[in-house]
Write an enzyme that holds these catalytic residues in place. Structure first.
Site, short mmCIF file in Angstrom:
data_model
loop_
_atom_site.label_atom_id
_atom_site.label_comp_id
_atom_site.label_asym_id
_atom_site.label_seq_id
_atom_site.Cartn_x
_atom_site.Cartn_y
_atom_site.Cartn_z
N ASP A 65 21.08 8.76 -10.11
CA ASP A 65 21.95 8.61 -11.28
C ASP A 65 22.27 7.13 -11.38
O ASP A 65 22.96 6.58 -10.52
CB ASP A 65 23.22 9.45 -11.06
CG ASP A 65 24.23 9.29 -12.17
OD1 ASP A 65 24.09 8.37 -12.98
OD2 ASP A 65 25.19 10.10 -12.21
N HIS A 85 28.64 11.91 -18.00
CA HIS A 85 27.68 12.27 -16.96
C HIS A 85 26.63 13.26 -17.48
O HIS A 85 26.08 14.03 -16.71
CB HIS A 85 28.41 12.90 -15.77
CG HIS A 85 29.27 11.97 -14.98
ND1 HIS A 85 28.77 11.13 -14.00
CD2 HIS A 85 30.60 11.74 -15.01
CE1 HIS A 85 29.76 10.44 -13.46
NE2 HIS A 85 30.88 10.78 -14.04
N ASP A 99 20.88 19.38 -11.85
CA ASP A 99 22.02 18.47 -12.05
C ASP A 99 23.32 19.22 -11.89
O ASP A 99 23.41 20.41 -12.20
CB ASP A 99 21.96 17.82 -13.45
CG ASP A 99 23.02 16.71 -13.57
OD1 ASP A 99 23.21 15.95 -12.60
OD2 ASP A 99 23.67 16.62 -14.63
N TYR A 133 33.87 10.89 -2.16
CA TYR A 133 33.17 11.48 -3.29
C TYR A 133 32.57 10.41 -4.20
O TYR A 133 33.27 9.53 -4.67
CB TYR A 133 34.12 12.35 -4.13
CG TYR A 133 33.43 12.99 -5.30
CD1 TYR A 133 32.69 14.15 -5.14
CD2 TYR A 133 33.47 12.40 -6.55
CE1 TYR A 133 32.03 14.72 -6.20
CE2 TYR A 133 32.81 12.96 -7.62
CZ TYR A 133 32.09 14.12 -7.44
OH TYR A 133 31.42 14.68 -8.49
N LYS A 143 27.92 14.33 -7.23
CA LYS A 143 27.06 15.28 -6.51
C LYS A 143 25.66 14.71 -6.36
O LYS A 143 25.16 14.05 -7.27
CB LYS A 143 26.98 16.59 -7.30
CG LYS A 143 28.14 17.52 -7.00
CD LYS A 143 27.96 18.20 -5.67
CE LYS A 143 29.24 18.94 -5.32
NZ LYS A 143 29.44 19.07 -3.89
#
Ligand code: F6R
Ligand code: MG
Ligand code: MG
Length: 388
Positions: free
Chosen positions: A10, A17, A130, A227, A230
């Site tokens: 990404d 996103h 995703d 974080y 993902k």
């Protein structure tokens, strides 16, 4: 021998996103075309799933090759520049290091790679997801390679009847274990049923002795200690002739099984199988998406990709995903829609918790085992505990 590498990152989203910008794709294609012309790659294609840009490449350099990895890293730097120029969201999000060093392990981008002797006909399916994590492939891989109710070949094809070996990674303790199925089936399930920690890294055929599947097994939160989004996974599965048929490889995605990810990487939601054109999470940054491109590899060339999950036979799975999403959304911030505290990756919650630490009081008539005012880390994700 040919190596098939999917390397993805990404490097900035359009809008938020939800997707990759066409100019990022164009930039990546320019680099890939040059690498083909220069002879670094035999073939290469660029695609995207949600906000992740993926390079699908064939070459003769083997897996974990520094030159191939550095090439991908440089492509991601270039698409990050495009993201910065256009003001895209989270430019360079997955590039966790300032500089490339040796290979991509620990640097942020995810990759699945498989090296094989090309068979006379080599059908391969590349999967891209995703808003979820690498453990999302555990259930489908189990069904493809170990469940006779999914894969008829396990019962009636002599090359498959002997079973498959699953290589599983423990992402928390950085160790691996091989399960030889069907003998180790129940042991395998004991671990891979916990996909946040145990992830199938690869599968190989026992009778043919060849690699059958490979996944990306990085977890960005483990790498970064906090974080950072993902680590949306990719997977390569070879099909047919003693390996699961194309239809057996796709069948598990009719379940729309529940995975961790979705909004803020912190919710359970169904994995919706989609056509490439629909691989753009929208509702509640989800539902998490999976798309699949099929290739008939010939002399290392990828040929024209087929959009395998675009088929109408997955319409009902998409409908299931929408219904499950409706149901889970009604739970709002409650578990099991929201991930349990241990798996929660959004560390801001821990900072918020600190503000309330002083307001907790002992229960009447109970002597606390430690000062009540000490924040007890309840919201600190286990894996990010050292970095708040
Ligand atoms: C999930 C994901 C998104 C973001 C969310 C908040 O993998 O990337 O759901 O977590 O959109 O993003 P920020 O904190 O960047 O506003
Ligand atoms: Mg993102
Ligand atoms: Mg993503």
């Amino acid at each position: 021998m040919v190596t098939l590498s999917i390397i993805k990152a990404d490097t900035g989203g359009w809008v938020g996103h939800s997707a990759v910008h066409p100019e990022q794709l164009e930039e990546a294609r320019r680099h890939v075309d040059k690498a083909k012309a220069d002879g670094l790659l035999v073939d290469g294609q660029v695609t995207s799933c949600g906000d992740d840009l993926a390079l699908v490449m064939t070459h003769g350099h083997g897996v974990d090759d520094p030159v191939i990895h550095e090439f991908a890293w440089n492509v991601f730097l270039a698409t990050t520049d495009v993201a910065k120029r256009l003001g895209l969201y989270g430019a360079g999000q997955d590039l966790l290091s300032d500089a490339f060093s040796g290979n991509l392990r620990g640097l942020g981008p995810g990759y699945a790679e498989i090296e094989f002797d090309e068979r006379p006909s080599e059908p391969v399916i590349c999967f891209f997801a995703d808003k979820t994590e690498p453990g999302a492939w555990n259930l489908p891989l189990y069904k493809m390679f170990a469940d006779p109710f999914n894969t008829a070949g396990l019962v009636i094809d002599k090359n498959m009847h002997t079973g498959f070996v699953f290589e599983v990674y423990d992402l928390f303790e950085n160790k691996r274990l091989e399960f030889t199925c069907p003998e180790d089936l129940y042991d395998l399930l004991m671990y891979i049923g916990a996909p946040a920690r145990y992830v199938v890294h690869g599968v190989r055929s026992r009778s043919l002795g060849i690699p059958a599947a490979a996944t990306s097994t990085q977890r960005l939160s483990l790498i970064a200690g906090k974080y950072v989004g993902k680590d949306d996974p990719v997977m390569i599965v070879r099909c047919q002739s003693g390996l699961p048929a194309v239809g057996e490889v796709l069948e598990p995605f009719t379940i729309a099984h529940t995975v961790a990810g979705c909004m803020r990487g912190s919710h359970h939601a169904p994995l919706m199988p989609v056509a490439a054109a629909d691989a753009t999470p929208a509702r509640f940054d989800g539902p998490p998406r999976v798309m699949a491109l099929g290739f008939q590899v010939k002399d290392g060339k990828l040929g024209i990709p087929r959009d395998m999950l675009a088929d109408v036979s997955f319409d009902r799975a998409r409908q299931t995903a929408n219904e499950v999403m409706d149901y889970l959304r009604r739970h709002g911030p409650f578990e099991p829609h929201r991930l349990p505290l241990d798996d929660l990756e959004y560390t801001t919650m821990h900072e918020l918790e600190g503000r309330l630490a002083e307001r907790w009081e002992p229960l009447p008539g109970v002597t606390p085992t430690k000062p009540v005012s000490a924040a007890d880390d309840a919201f600190a994700p286990r894996i990010g505990r050292s970095v708040h």
